[in-house]
Design a protein around this motif. Sequence first.
Motif, PDB file in Angstrom:
ATOM      1  N   TYR A  91       0.974  -1.265  -0.004  1.00 60.20           N
ATOM      2  CA  TYR A  91      -0.010  -0.070   0.030  1.00 60.20           C
ATOM      3  C   TYR A  91       1.046   1.183  -0.191  1.00 60.20           C
ATOM      4  O   TYR A  91       1.646   1.225   0.834  1.00 60.20           O
TER       5      TYR A  91
ATOM      6  N   VAL B 299      -2.918   0.790  -3.766  1.00 57.62           N
ATOM      7  CA  VAL B 299      -2.535  -0.664  -3.786  1.00 57.62           C
ATOM      8  C   VAL B 299      -1.519  -1.351  -4.969  1.00 57.62           C
ATOM      9  O   VAL B 299      -1.970  -0.883  -6.057  1.00 57.62           O
TER      10      VAL B 299
ATOM     11  N   LEU C 290      -6.820   2.732  -4.135  1.00 61.39           N
ATOM     12  CA  LEU C 290      -7.739   1.693  -3.566  1.00 61.39           C
ATOM     13  C   LEU C 290      -9.238   2.155  -3.664  1.00 61.39           C
ATOM     14  O   LEU C 290      -9.915   1.137  -3.932  1.00 61.39           O
TER      15      LEU C 290
END
Length: 277
Positions: free
Chosen positions: A79, A97, A108
């Motif tokens: 991440y 991500v 994300l």
Amino acid sequence: MRAEDIRIRDPFIFVEDGMYYLLGTTGEDCWNKGSNFSLYASRDLEHFEFAGRLVADGVLDGYTQLWAPELHKFRGKYYLIVSLFRKEKRRGSMILVSDSVRGPFVPLTGEYITPQGWLCLDATLFVHDGKPYLYFSNEWVDPITADGDGSLYVAALSDDLKTLISRPKKIVSGKYCGFSREIRSGEATGFVAEGPYAVEEGGKIALYWSTFSKDGYCVAKSVASEVFGEYAFDRMVFERDGGHAMVFTDLAGKRKIVLHQPNSSPDERMKVFDLAP
């Protein structure tokens, strides 16, 4: 290239599989456009090679002031958390991500993970007892308290890292910490608390963060017994015109702190020091 060849603010080092990965606010336009998301790889923290761009061109079109990207691994995925600005959305932090440490990273959710309507930056992930938490700064130029108090907050994250699942709690005050000095930007004046990074130390949570003291940009350490506990000032970690630090363990098992110094552009460079107890 050597470390001193890389202009970088807000350096972040991610360690995996015998490699150090360096990222931060890189590029020649760090204040307006912001980071170019360069990733550098090294085996010794002295010699680095360019390892590619973490975010492809076009992914974050429309955003500027791309600041302080951080790289974290959680439940098998990587991440990237970055501060960014868009006029209609103001400033906040977004999570991207990837399946690889080298990217490419994609948003994300496409939304800020920091509270909507707040002016926020420098979000960081902290995992405690298997649960994810988000530490972040409510920026001093427009704090929700409307009194010039740039502050640090913490909130619980959902397991998929897509939403905050608790009300943010204010844990550090720039204005009332006792050593921060007031700064000015245009017509705005206030007190800074930014660049949080949390780690576990001796059964407690140590929070490293930056402000401006009488000696310039600096790194302070506050300590709490639990995530939503009371964060008491512990000590000044670095006072020599440098800050926005994070902590990591090197390949020899030694704890290190990395920050940028000086704080003036375009001379910012990564500095790594042994972290005293």
